[in-house]
Design a protein around this motif. Structure first.
Motif, PDB file in Angstrom:
ATOM      1  N   SER A  36      62.762 110.075  18.629  1.00 47.97           N
ATOM      2  CA  SER A  36      63.647 110.100  19.763  1.00 47.97           C
ATOM      3  C   SER A  36      63.660 111.789  19.921  1.00 47.97           C
ATOM      4  N   GLY A  37      64.198 112.022  21.075  1.00 46.52           N
ATOM      5  CA  GLY A  37      64.478 113.459  21.414  1.00 46.52           C
ATOM      6  C   GLY A  37      65.314 114.206  20.454  1.00 46.52           C
ATOM      7  N   SER A  38      66.387 113.826  19.832  1.00 47.27           N
ATOM      8  CA  SER A  38      66.984 114.682  19.104  1.00 47.27           C
ATOM      9  C   SER A  38      66.562 114.690  17.740  1.00 47.27           C
ATOM     10  N   GLU A  39      65.706 113.442  17.360  1.00 52.47           N
ATOM     11  CA  GLU A  39      65.040 113.526  16.055  1.00 52.47           C
ATOM     12  C   GLU A  39      64.035 114.294  16.037  1.00 52.47           C
ATOM     13  N   ALA A  40      63.029 114.546  17.136  1.00 51.26           N
ATOM     14  CA  ALA A  40      62.051 115.549  17.358  1.00 51.26           C
ATOM     15  C   ALA A  40      62.654 116.882  17.098  1.00 51.26           C
ATOM     16  N   ALA A  41      63.625 117.136  17.850  1.00 43.23           N
ATOM     17  CA  ALA A  41      64.043 118.587  17.755  1.00 43.23           C
ATOM     18  C   ALA A  41      64.565 119.060  16.445  1.00 43.23           C
ATOM     19  N   ALA A  42      65.198 117.878  15.556  1.00 44.49           N
ATOM     20  CA  ALA A  42      65.698 118.294  14.067  1.00 44.49           C
ATOM     21  C   ALA A  42      64.516 118.494  13.422  1.00 44.49           C
ATOM     22  N   VAL A  43      63.449 117.645  13.220  1.00 46.05           N
ATOM     23  CA  VAL A  43      62.479 117.799  12.428  1.00 46.05           C
ATOM     24  C   VAL A  43      61.601 118.901  12.623  1.00 46.05           C
ATOM     25  N   LEU A  60      57.658 122.843   0.049  1.00 46.50           N
ATOM     26  CA  LEU A  60      58.283 122.172   1.118  1.00 46.50           C
ATOM     27  C   LEU A  60      59.766 121.514   0.851  1.00 46.50           C
ATOM     28  N   ALA A  61      59.569 121.016  -0.557  1.00 47.92           N
ATOM     29  CA  ALA A  61      60.701 120.436  -0.936  1.00 47.92           C
ATOM     30  C   ALA A  61      61.913 121.779  -1.200  1.00 47.92           C
ATOM     31  N   ARG A  62      61.535 122.875  -1.527  1.00 49.99           N
ATOM     32  CA  ARG A  62      62.617 124.011  -1.535  1.00 49.99           C
ATOM     33  C   ARG A  62      63.064 124.117  -0.176  1.00 49.99           C
ATOM     34  N   VAL A  63      62.200 124.213   0.691  1.00 46.48           N
ATOM     35  CA  VAL A  63      62.425 124.420   2.139  1.00 46.48           C
ATOM     36  C   VAL A  63      63.601 123.522   2.528  1.00 46.48           C
ATOM     37  N   MET A  64      63.335 122.349   2.388  1.00 45.39           N
ATOM     38  CA  MET A  64      64.162 121.292   2.964  1.00 45.39           C
ATOM     39  C   MET A  64      65.608 121.068   2.508  1.00 45.39           C
ATOM     40  N   ILE A  65      65.942 121.609   1.156  1.00 41.48           N
ATOM     41  CA  ILE A  65      67.101 121.561   0.629  1.00 41.48           C
ATOM     42  C   ILE A  65      67.808 123.035   0.781  1.00 41.48           C
ATOM     43  N   SER A  66      67.032 124.044   1.405  1.00 38.33           N
ATOM     44  CA  SER A  66      67.463 125.233   1.460  1.00 38.33           C
ATOM     45  C   SER A  66      68.860 125.364   2.290  1.00 38.33           C
ATOM     46  N   PRO A  67      69.833 126.321   2.199  1.00 38.35           N
ATOM     47  CA  PRO A  67      70.870 126.284   3.208  1.00 38.35           C
ATOM     48  C   PRO A  67      70.448 126.486   4.404  1.00 38.35           C
ATOM     49  N   VAL A 119      71.100 123.458   7.447  1.00 39.72           N
ATOM     50  CA  VAL A 119      72.177 123.643   8.769  1.00 39.72           C
ATOM     51  C   VAL A 119      71.436 123.371  10.058  1.00 39.72           C
ATOM     52  N   ALA A 120      70.344 123.997  10.217  1.00 34.23           N
ATOM     53  CA  ALA A 120      69.547 123.722  11.377  1.00 34.23           C
ATOM     54  C   ALA A 120      69.125 122.498  11.740  1.00 34.23           C
ATOM     55  N   PHE A 121      68.583 121.831  10.746  1.00 30.51           N
ATOM     56  CA  PHE A 121      68.227 120.264  10.755  1.00 30.51           C
ATOM     57  C   PHE A 121      69.409 119.323  11.044  1.00 30.51           C
ATOM     58  N   ASN A 122      70.321 119.375  10.201  1.00 30.86           N
ATOM     59  CA  ASN A 122      71.670 118.429  10.558  1.00 30.86           C
ATOM     60  C   ASN A 122      72.567 118.765  11.780  1.00 30.86           C
ATOM     61  N   LEU A 123      72.324 119.876  12.199  1.00 35.86           N
ATOM     62  CA  LEU A 123      73.198 120.020  13.419  1.00 35.86           C
ATOM     63  C   LEU A 123      72.538 119.344  14.582  1.00 35.86           C
ATOM     64  N   LYS A 124      71.215 119.216  14.569  1.00 35.94           N
ATOM     65  CA  LYS A 124      70.280 118.709  15.475  1.00 35.94           C
ATOM     66  C   LYS A 124      70.345 117.270  15.359  1.00 35.94           C
ATOM     67  N   LYS A 125      69.950 116.789  14.000  1.00 29.32           N
ATOM     68  CA  LYS A 125      70.124 115.300  13.638  1.00 29.32           C
ATOM     69  C   LYS A 125      71.284 114.604  13.732  1.00 29.32           C
TER      70      LYS A 125
END
Length: 409
Positions: free
Chosen positions: A32-39, A316-323, A327-333
């Motif tokens: 979806s639009g918001s999901e694509a922006a988040a990922v 990649l695992a470390r990136v995904m759980i980084s502060p 923040v950037a992912f979850n604000l858009k998701k």
């Protein structure tokens, strides 16, 4: 939940992952639009390590995407990383030795100390080892309302489920769909989940969904939830959409008054530039109970016998759980971060409601945490059948639900 700002925090990246940059295909069902922006936030952060995110989005829901993902892994064509929900969806793959353990990374970076609540990371744990990186907390227990729809109908915006139900006749008269539910089976199961949690109550929800106590299905509290399920079916009559985000769009445009959906819906409101509290209203626990569930998404990494790819997977695992990425992912998701030590000053009113309940209210397991994959699919099929068959009696639902719980116990 403790929320603070980490000054100068950086993403920890394995040196080998930078020295030997790799292309990593990442499969997921965020389209979806918001999901694509988040990922895209994850992709950008991973590319910054010197590696390359190769997007493997699969259109449709998780129910469509997961069989494709599993088939590739078991068929010897694994991706570098893949999305699953918190819970038991990858258990058989792990037990078959097809997924790599992240225990060393989790220990080195202190994941057990930073992930909150602890049950989120425990969903990734099998036989004492961590096999996935959780990326968010999605509560499924929300009612989303269009303020514009109620204004058009000359009504006050409801504050709870009972007021919402009472408004339905006037909404119909105004040509507004009271409740919109898409035809993806999991959406119907999510409505049932919400009604059990809010109407029957958190304790009964735990007995039925988490503990699989079949005796609790026939309690007075569950009878109230089943009566509300019948009402929800009546309110949803006339829903003519398939995807969840199509249903959300109807609420955004005022064609529908409400949608029972997880907090990922607010990502769609955000991308439509709607403001929480002004353009739309969010009611956790249907406005009946301060309750959230702890479903969400995690990424697993297939076992690939290549040290360079393994290093990139760790990066990649470390990136995904980084502060920063959290923040950037979850604000858009529209979801909540799995870390309790990140800056969320930009969170909207709805996310703050969720965070407050997560810290101080009642927290229950999401369906994917509580039920096996087979049981979850059967519940979804049962509920979409109920919503599509106006003459299907509640007693048949009760009987089938008991069988599903026994399957998953």
């Amino acid at each position: 939940m403790r929320i603070r700002f980490l000054l100068g925090a950086t993403v920890a990246v394995c040196a080998a992952g930078v020295a030997h940059a790799e292309d990593i295909e990442v499969t997921h069902w965020w389209t979806s639009g918001s999901e694509a922006a988040a990922v895209a936030e994850f992709a950008k952060a991973f590319d910054a390590t010197g590696n390359k995110w190769v997007d493997g989005a699969i259109a449709g829901s998780g129910g469509v995407a997961r069989p494709v993902m599993v088939s590739r892994i078991t068929g010897g064509d694994p991706m570098g990383a893949t999305q699953f929900n918190h819970g038991q969806q990858a258990k058989e793959l792990v037990e078959a030795g097809l997924m790599r353990s992240l225990e060393d990374v989790a220990k080195a970076d202190g994941w057990r100390d930073i992930v909150h609540p602890a049950s989120i990371l425990q969903s990734c744990e099998i036989d004492g080892e961590i096999y996935c990186v959780p990326v968010n907390i999605h509560s499924q227990l929300w009612l989303w309302l269009s303020n514009d729809a109620f204004e058009k109908a000359g009504l006050k915006v409801p504050t709870n489920w009972e007021e919402f139900v009472a408004a339905a006749p006037d909404l119909r008269k105004a040509g507004i769909q009271p409740l919109v539910i898409g035809q993806q089976p999991w959406q119907a199961a999510l409505v049932f989940q919400n009604l059990v949690a809010a109407i029957a109550g958190p304790e009964v929800y735990k007995q039925v969904i988490t503990d699989k106590n079949v005796d609790a299905v026939n309690t007075p509290e569950m009878d109230k939830a089943f009566a509300a399920l019948v009402t929800a079916r009546e309110l949803a009559t006339g829903s003519n959409v398939q995807e969840w985000n199509q249903a959300t769009t109807m609420v955004i445009k005022g064609g529908a008054a409400g949608q029972i959906m997880g907090d990922w819906a607010q990502g769609e409101f955000a991308i439509a530039e709607q403001v929480a509290g002004k353009d739309y209203t969010c009611l956790p626990g249907l406005g009946v109970s301060d309750i959230v569930s702890t479903g969400g998404d995690a990424f697993y990494f297939p076992a690939i016998d290549d040290p360079k790819i393994a290093a990139a997977q760790e990066a990649l695992a470390r990136v995904m759980i980084s502060p920063e990425a959290q923040v950037a992912f979850n604000l858009k998701k529209g979801s909540m971060p799995v870390r309790s030590d990140v800056d969320l000053t930009a969170a909207n009113d709805c996310m703050r409601k969720g965070l407050d309940i997560l810290a101080n209210g009642t927290v229950v397991d999401g369906l994917d945490q509580a039920l096996s994959a087979d049981a979850s699919n059967q519940l979804s099929d049962l509920m979409i059948q109920f919503f599509n068959q106006p003459d299907m009696p509640v007693e048949k639902v009760k009987e089938s639900l008991i069988g599903i719980l026994q399957l998953s116990s």
